[in-house]
Enzyme design. Structure first.
Site, PDB file in Angstrom:
ATOM      1  N   THR A  77       0.858  -1.185   0.000  1.00  0.00           N
ATOM      2  CA  THR A  77       0.000   0.000   0.000  1.00  0.00           C
ATOM      3  C   THR A  77       0.896   1.238   0.000  1.00  0.00           C
ATOM      4  O   THR A  77       1.901   1.285   0.714  1.00  0.00           O
ATOM      5  CB  THR A  77      -0.892  -0.020   1.259  1.00  0.00           C
ATOM      6  OG1 THR A  77      -1.613  -1.267   1.268  1.00  0.00           O
ATOM      7  CG2 THR A  77      -1.893   1.121   1.247  1.00  0.00           C
ATOM      8  N   SER A 114       2.062 -10.789  -9.212  1.00  0.00           N
ATOM      9  CA  SER A 114       1.750  -9.873  -8.106  1.00  0.00           C
ATOM     10  C   SER A 114       0.289  -9.475  -8.215  1.00  0.00           C
ATOM     11  O   SER A 114      -0.257  -9.402  -9.310  1.00  0.00           O
ATOM     12  CB  SER A 114       2.582  -8.600  -8.222  1.00  0.00           C
ATOM     13  OG  SER A 114       3.939  -8.876  -8.394  1.00  0.00           O
ATOM     14  N   GLU A 144      -2.425 -15.346  -7.958  1.00  0.00           N
ATOM     15  CA  GLU A 144      -2.160 -16.522  -7.134  1.00  0.00           C
ATOM     16  C   GLU A 144      -3.194 -16.607  -6.016  1.00  0.00           C
ATOM     17  O   GLU A 144      -3.506 -15.616  -5.387  1.00  0.00           O
ATOM     18  CB  GLU A 144      -0.743 -16.401  -6.550  1.00  0.00           C
ATOM     19  CG  GLU A 144      -0.297 -17.618  -5.797  1.00  0.00           C
ATOM     20  CD  GLU A 144      -0.599 -18.896  -6.564  1.00  0.00           C
ATOM     21  OE1 GLU A 144      -0.042 -19.087  -7.646  1.00  0.00           O
ATOM     22  OE2 GLU A 144      -1.416 -19.695  -6.084  1.00  0.00           O
ATOM     23  N   LYS A 203      -9.059 -11.471  -8.505  1.00  0.00           N
ATOM     24  CA  LYS A 203      -8.144 -11.656  -7.377  1.00  0.00           C
ATOM     25  C   LYS A 203      -8.537 -10.741  -6.206  1.00  0.00           C
ATOM     26  O   LYS A 203      -8.657 -11.191  -5.063  1.00  0.00           O
ATOM     27  CB  LYS A 203      -6.708 -11.361  -7.842  1.00  0.00           C
ATOM     28  CG  LYS A 203      -5.695 -11.289  -6.749  1.00  0.00           C
ATOM     29  CD  LYS A 203      -5.499 -12.628  -6.059  1.00  0.00           C
ATOM     30  CE  LYS A 203      -4.721 -12.430  -4.783  1.00  0.00           C
ATOM     31  NZ  LYS A 203      -4.401 -13.654  -4.106  1.00  0.00           N
ATOM     32  N   LYS A 250     -14.332 -18.834  11.036  1.00  0.00           N
ATOM     33  CA  LYS A 250     -13.755 -18.931  12.377  1.00  0.00           C
ATOM     34  C   LYS A 250     -13.520 -17.523  12.912  1.00  0.00           C
ATOM     35  O   LYS A 250     -12.717 -16.760  12.373  1.00  0.00           O
ATOM     36  CB  LYS A 250     -12.426 -19.714  12.299  1.00  0.00           C
ATOM     37  CG  LYS A 250     -11.780 -19.945  13.636  1.00  0.00           C
ATOM     38  CD  LYS A 250     -12.561 -20.928  14.480  1.00  0.00           C
ATOM     39  CE  LYS A 250     -11.979 -21.024  15.889  1.00  0.00           C
ATOM     40  NZ  LYS A 250     -12.918 -21.613  16.849  1.00  0.00           N
ATOM     41  N   CYS A 259      -2.225  -9.629   2.518  1.00  0.00           N
ATOM     42  CA  CYS A 259      -3.105  -9.457   1.355  1.00  0.00           C
ATOM     43  C   CYS A 259      -4.468  -8.848   1.622  1.00  0.00           C
ATOM     44  O   CYS A 259      -4.884  -7.936   0.915  1.00  0.00           O
ATOM     45  CB  CYS A 259      -3.296 -10.808   0.698  1.00  0.00           C
ATOM     46  SG  CYS A 259      -1.719 -11.491   0.203  1.00  0.00           S
ATOM     47  N   PHE A 260      -5.179  -9.353   2.619  1.00  0.00           N
ATOM     48  CA  PHE A 260      -6.580  -8.948   2.762  1.00  0.00           C
ATOM     49  C   PHE A 260      -6.728  -7.426   2.850  1.00  0.00           C
ATOM     50  O   PHE A 260      -7.460  -6.809   2.094  1.00  0.00           O
ATOM     51  CB  PHE A 260      -7.214  -9.604   3.989  1.00  0.00           C
ATOM     52  CG  PHE A 260      -7.590 -11.043   3.780  1.00  0.00           C
ATOM     53  CD1 PHE A 260      -7.417 -11.648   2.552  1.00  0.00           C
ATOM     54  CD2 PHE A 260      -8.132 -11.790   4.815  1.00  0.00           C
ATOM     55  CE1 PHE A 260      -7.768 -12.976   2.347  1.00  0.00           C
ATOM     56  CE2 PHE A 260      -8.492 -13.115   4.629  1.00  0.00           C
ATOM     57  CZ  PHE A 260      -8.307 -13.705   3.392  1.00  0.00           C
TER      58      PHE A 260
HETATM   59  C1  UGA Z   1      -5.248 -15.175   1.587  1.00  0.00           C
HETATM   60  C2  UGA Z   1      -6.258 -15.977   0.738  1.00  0.00           C
HETATM   61  O1  UGA Z   1      -6.889 -16.971   1.537  1.00  0.00           O
HETATM   62  C3  UGA Z   1      -5.535 -16.652  -0.429  1.00  0.00           C
HETATM   63  O2  UGA Z   1      -6.494 -17.304  -1.273  1.00  0.00           O
HETATM   64  C4  UGA Z   1      -4.802 -15.589  -1.230  1.00  0.00           C
HETATM   65  O3  UGA Z   1      -4.083 -16.164  -2.307  1.00  0.00           O
HETATM   66  C5  UGA Z   1      -3.832 -14.881  -0.317  1.00  0.00           C
HETATM   67  O4  UGA Z   1      -4.542 -14.256   0.756  1.00  0.00           O
HETATM   68  C6  UGA Z   1      -3.103 -13.847  -1.119  1.00  0.00           C
HETATM   69  O5  UGA Z   1      -3.749 -12.942  -1.678  1.00  0.00           O
HETATM   70  O6  UGA Z   1      -1.882 -13.961  -1.277  1.00  0.00           O
HETATM   71  P1  UGA Z   1      -3.471 -15.806   3.474  1.00  0.00           P
HETATM   72  O7  UGA Z   1      -3.537 -14.344   3.780  1.00  0.00           O
HETATM   73  O8  UGA Z   1      -2.158 -16.434   3.273  1.00  0.00           O
HETATM   74  O9  UGA Z   1      -4.330 -16.106   2.145  1.00  0.00           O
HETATM   75  O10 UGA Z   1      -4.183 -16.621   4.652  1.00  0.00           O
HETATM   76  P2  UGA Z   1      -5.715 -16.905   5.050  1.00  0.00           P
HETATM   77  O11 UGA Z   1      -5.828 -18.319   5.380  1.00  0.00           O
HETATM   78  O12 UGA Z   1      -6.647 -16.358   4.047  1.00  0.00           O
HETATM   79  O13 UGA Z   1      -5.866 -16.086   6.408  1.00  0.00           O
HETATM   80  C7  UGA Z   1      -5.900 -14.675   6.439  1.00  0.00           C
HETATM   81  C8  UGA Z   1      -6.227 -14.190   7.830  1.00  0.00           C
HETATM   82  O14 UGA Z   1      -7.598 -14.443   8.141  1.00  0.00           O
HETATM   83  C9  UGA Z   1      -5.420 -14.870   8.936  1.00  0.00           C
HETATM   84  O15 UGA Z   1      -5.044 -13.926   9.905  1.00  0.00           O
HETATM   85  C10 UGA Z   1      -6.401 -15.869   9.509  1.00  0.00           C
HETATM   86  O16 UGA Z   1      -6.116 -16.193  10.828  1.00  0.00           O
HETATM   87  C11 UGA Z   1      -7.694 -15.110   9.374  1.00  0.00           C
HETATM   88  N1  UGA Z   1      -8.877 -15.994   9.346  1.00  0.00           N
HETATM   89  C12 UGA Z   1      -9.062 -16.871   8.318  1.00  0.00           C
HETATM   90  C13 UGA Z   1      -9.799 -15.928  10.361  1.00  0.00           C
HETATM   91  O17 UGA Z   1      -9.644 -15.129  11.315  1.00  0.00           O
HETATM   92  N2  UGA Z   1     -10.890 -16.745  10.333  1.00  0.00           N
HETATM   93  C14 UGA Z   1     -11.111 -17.626   9.319  1.00  0.00           C
HETATM   94  O18 UGA Z   1     -12.143 -18.336   9.354  1.00  0.00           O
HETATM   95  C15 UGA Z   1     -10.160 -17.697   8.300  1.00  0.00           C
END
Ligand code: UGA
Length: 446
Positions: A77, A114, A144, A203, A250, A259-260
């Site tokens: 960002t 990216s 990805e 994406k 969860k 990412c998010f």
């Molecule tokens: C996320 C996406 O899930 C991937 O599909 C994507 O490719 C990736 O971003 C990216 O853009 O590179 P990631 O950030 O590695 O993957 O991990 P996540 O499993 O999505 O978890 C993200 C956050 O959400 C973590 O802090 C996790 O603990 C939290 N989370 C996830 C929750 O609090 N509750 C849930 O039910 C699931």
């Protein structure tokens, strides 16, 4: 790239970076020293490295030799100028494109790996074709979808691979070439092709939807705490509806990861740029709810400890943004710790995979207080030995499996009384902790 190399022995893969230390780490004989901790990754690297997978700093040579180039640089960002705090900084992407344009002597397929704002491929194509040379570039978008901690499994068995390309014969040929790489191990019906813009937007949308689910359940966790509902029961009940589905429900102390937040802010900025203020506000709410959740958790700790944590020892279990990774970017733990430190708590951090340098760097980066003060107030433990002694509270920040296995009775004995546990991940048996004599709190439990 390691998975591509492992699955396609006939393709030569060069991973290049300007950072010599990183490349040296990828070449380290001791596979435990790879720069990224990911279950299963070292085996994949071991299989392919030196055979058809090479790590080097010789960027120009690799560009020259390649038919297909994946651009996988950071798009953080922006921290300055127009779009500060929201837009993606495309500086590194542009530098890559210029370097490729300068060096290339034969036609190339350029793959955007990216995550980028919509229509970046257009800018890339502009830069690449502005050199006046005879070289042709076809730009593809191939976002990805792997998640950290499960990256290798996600890559070996993806729900889908998405390839966006131009709807021209040259575009179709480039799409086919990339399709053929993945087809070595991914069934064709899982390889989707779209136009470039749909691929880029998909994406951002996928991450926005995933994060929205977490924020939605987290918003309800607050309501569950205020009533006698249990957020896990609610999640189970709604998740059984096949239209909703059970995954990503969860409740937690807040989502983190690189990412998010970045991708949603990007979406918000894009929407605003196109004058779509309502759309921007709708998605921005997902981030605001996440910030609220982190703050709410820290406030819960302070409130429970009789409204002051000044000088009190609080143990944070976990610093990574999720289990099975050493990545800490945007981890909720950083913000909760910062909040507690501003209230003068003595924070002890233990994470099985994160280094102490990283933990201090994360806190220093926030600039809330001096580096010396962070050093003074935060203690990073390498093991759990003695960390619970005389602690007022323990807070679970990451859902590492080992935290479930701890002897909580013994932990209770070491802590000051009354002792408090705050489970930010919903992994502990709260009833059992209460029986031991602890004051136990879990997100979303009445
Ligand atoms: C996320 C996406 O899930 C991937 O599909 C994507 O490719 C990736 O971003 C990216 O853009 O590179 P990631 O950030 O590695 O993957 O991990 P996540 O499993 O999505 O978890 C993200 C956050 O959400 C973590 O802090 C996790 O603990 C939290 N989370 C996830 C929750 O609090 N509750 C849930 O039910 C699931």
């Amino acid at each position: 790239m390691s998975v591509i190399a492992a699955k396609c022995p006939g393709i030569k893969v060069h991973v290049v970076d300007l950072n010599a230390d990183r490349i040296a780490a990828w070449n380290d004989d001791d596979l435990d020293n790879l720069p990224i901790y990911e279950p299963g990754l070292s085996d994949i690297v071991k299989e392919a490295r030196g055979r058809n997978l090479f790590f080097s700093t010789n960027v120009d040579e690799a560009i020259d030799e390649s038919d297909m180039i994946f651009i996988s640089v950071n798009t953080p960002t922006k921290t300055y100028g127009v779009g500060k705090g929201m837009a993606a900084d495309l500086k590194y992407i542009e530098l890559c494109a210029r370097q490729i344009a300068r060096v290339a002597t034969n036609d190339k397929i350029i793959v955007e790996k990216s995550t980028l704002p919509v229509r970046t491929a257009e800018a890339l194509q502009d830069i690449l074709s502005s050199t006046g040379s005879d070289v042709n570039f076809q730009v593809l978008s191939n976002p990805e979808f792997l998640a950290e901690g499960t990256a290798v499994q996600d890559l070996l068995n993806p729900d889908r691979v998405l390839i966006g390309g131009e709807r021209t014969p040259e575009g179709a040929a480039a799409i086919q070439a990339l399709h053929d790489v993945y087809a070595h191990w991914v069934p064709s019906d899982r390889i989707l092709t779209t136009n470039v813009w749909s691929s880029e937007l998909s994406k951002l949308t996928a991450n926005a939807f995933l994060a929205q689910r977490v924020s939605s359940i987290n918003s309800l966790s607050a309501l569950c705490e205020a009533t006698e509902a249990d957020v896990d029961e609610v999640a189970r009940a709604i998740g059984q509806d096949s239209r909703i589905g059970p995954k990503f429900l969860k409740s937690s102390v807040g989502f983190g990861g690189s990412c998010f937040q970045k991708d949603i802010l990007n979406l918000v900025y894009l929407s605003k740029t196109y004058g779509l203020d309502e759309v921007a506000e709708y998605w921005h709410q997902v981030i605001k709810m996440n910030d609220y959740q982190k703050r709410r958790f820290a406030e819960k700790i302070i409130q429970s400890l009789y409204n002051t944590v000044n000088g009190k020892k609080i143990v944070l279990l976990g610093w990574a943004f999720k289990k099975d990774t050493n990545d800490t970017r945007e981890s909720a733990a950083i913000y909760v710790a910062d909040y507690l430190l501003s209230e003068q708590a003595q924070v002890v951090v233990y994470d099985p995979k994160v280094t102490s340098q990283q933990i201090y760097a994360d806190l220093d980066y926030l600039n809330t207080r001096s580096e010396e003060e962070n050093q003074r107030l935060v203690n990073v433990a390498q093991t759990t030995e003695d960390i619970f002694k005389d602690a007022h509270a323990v807070a679970v920040m990451t859902e590492w499996d080992e935290f479930r296995e701890y002897d909580w009775k013994q932990i209770h004995e070491q802590m000051l009384k009354p002792s408090f546990v705050f489970d930010g991940r919903g992994i502990l048996d709260i009833q059992q902790l209460e029986e031991i004599g602890m004051n136990a709190f879990a997100i979303g439990k009445g």
